[in-house]
Write a protein that holds these residues in place. Structure first.
Motif, short mmCIF file in Angstrom:
data_model
loop_
_atom_site.label_atom_id
_atom_site.label_comp_id
_atom_site.label_asym_id
_atom_site.label_seq_id
_atom_site.Cartn_x
_atom_site.Cartn_y
_atom_site.Cartn_z
N LEU A 99 0.82 -1.21 0.00
CA LEU A 99 0.00 0.00 0.00
C LEU A 99 0.85 1.26 0.00
O LEU A 99 0.47 2.28 -0.60
N SER A 100 2.01 1.20 0.64
CA SER A 100 2.86 2.38 0.74
C SER A 100 3.44 2.80 -0.61
O SER A 100 3.95 3.92 -0.75
N ASP A 101 3.39 1.92 -1.61
CA ASP A 101 3.91 2.25 -2.94
C ASP A 101 2.93 3.08 -3.76
O ASP A 101 3.29 3.57 -4.84
N ILE A 102 1.71 3.24 -3.27
CA ILE A 102 0.68 3.97 -4.03
C ILE A 102 0.58 5.40 -3.53
O ILE A 102 0.29 5.64 -2.35
N ASN A 103 0.81 6.34 -4.42
CA ASN A 103 0.60 7.75 -4.13
C ASN A 103 -0.84 8.09 -4.53
O ASN A 103 -1.19 7.97 -5.71
#
Length: 226
Positions: free
Chosen positions: A39-43
């Protein structure tokens, strides 16, 4: 041939349908991509831009702009939706490949030497699932940037979502899709529910109304028309 999975009396059909040789020959090769389930890879801002590029809204009843395009989704609501999604899959490709999909030589040599990661790549595909993490799940918002469609990326997104869900023992998986998207999901192995169930959505038009829920009164706003 079809594989039938069941869990607590619920069944869903996964068709082992393979595309014909003629169909495989028409498909363009899949470009170098990076697939992430982090999830942290999605801006959220980049995801909103992808939605605008695909003219897709995570809202089922979005406002339509005068030019016929869908109003961009609110970033704050998008961020909340991502946090409450059980599975998120994002796909990244090098920016020069997105601009020049027919060539793998776009950009200068330095950019070509940089490894493809969520940081160096551009968000070109997305999909998510909402689940109770035990019994059932639904797939939403599968999209691929138009210049890279027809290359198998969308199928990879769905396959990755299914793999993550089934690894948790969840086989009651539904796909909320339009008539135009049904062929795509059939190619991904989805079929009609063996129980013959039909998805029904709550809808109410007109002015705001008051609904009695036990001893509480809830203000229910009307849904926006597309």
């Amino acid at each position: 041939m079809a594989i039938v999975g069941s869990i607590h009396g619920r069944f869903i059909i996964f068709n082992n349908h393979k595309p014909s040789i003629r169909h495989r020959q028409r498909r363009k090769p899949t470009p170098p991509i990076f697939i992430s389930t982090n999830l942290s890879d999605i801006n959220p801002n980049h995801l909103r831009d992808l939605c605008s590029t695909c003219n897709h809204s995570l809202h089922r009843f979005p406002n339509i702009l005068p030019d016929g395009r869908i109003e961009p989704v609110d970033v704050d609501k998008l961020r909340i939706a991502l946090l409450h999604s059980s599975v998120v899959v994002s796909v990244f490709a090098k920016p020069e490949l997105v601009r020049l999909p027919e060539s793998n030589t776009g950009g200068d040599w330095y950019r070509r030497m940089i490894p493809l990661t969520p940081v160096t790549g551009e968000l070109v595909g997305f999909g998510r699932a909402v689940s109770d993490n035990a019994l059932t799940a639904s797939i939403y918002d599968v999209m691929v940037t138009p210049t890279l469609q027809g290359r198998g990326i969308g199928r990879m997104i769905v396959q990755r979502i299914i793999r993550l869900l089934t690894s948790k023992g969840i086989y009651d998986i539904a796909a909320l899709c339009s008539d135009q998207e049904m062929c795509f999901f059939k190619e991904c192995g989805f079929g009609d529910d063996m129980l013959g169930s039909t998805t029904m959505m709550y809808s109410k038009s007109g002015s705001d109304m008051v609904v009695s829920a036990g001893r509480k009164l809830l203000m229910v706003p009307p849904l926006r028309k597309s």
